[in-house]
Design a protein around this motif. Sequence first.
Motif: not given
Length: 63
Positions: A7-8, A14-15, A48-51, A59-60
């Motif tokens: 979803v994010y 973004i791929t 991932l969270a920082e990105y 996210l999780f």
Amino acid sequence: MNTELKVYRAKHDITQEELAKEVGVTRQTINAIETGRYNPSLELAFALAEYFDCTIEDLFSPE
């Protein structure tokens, strides 16, 4: 573990390949996380969270 990674990724247009390069893993790793076949390391979860400028909990979540 449930994930909102796909979803994010869609929200940010973004791929899997682009995200993988940004956080230093393979596209297959991103795919495995999104399909629930792999739980990311804490280091990868933080990356991932920082990105996405969100929390790991965004996210999780546990099933």
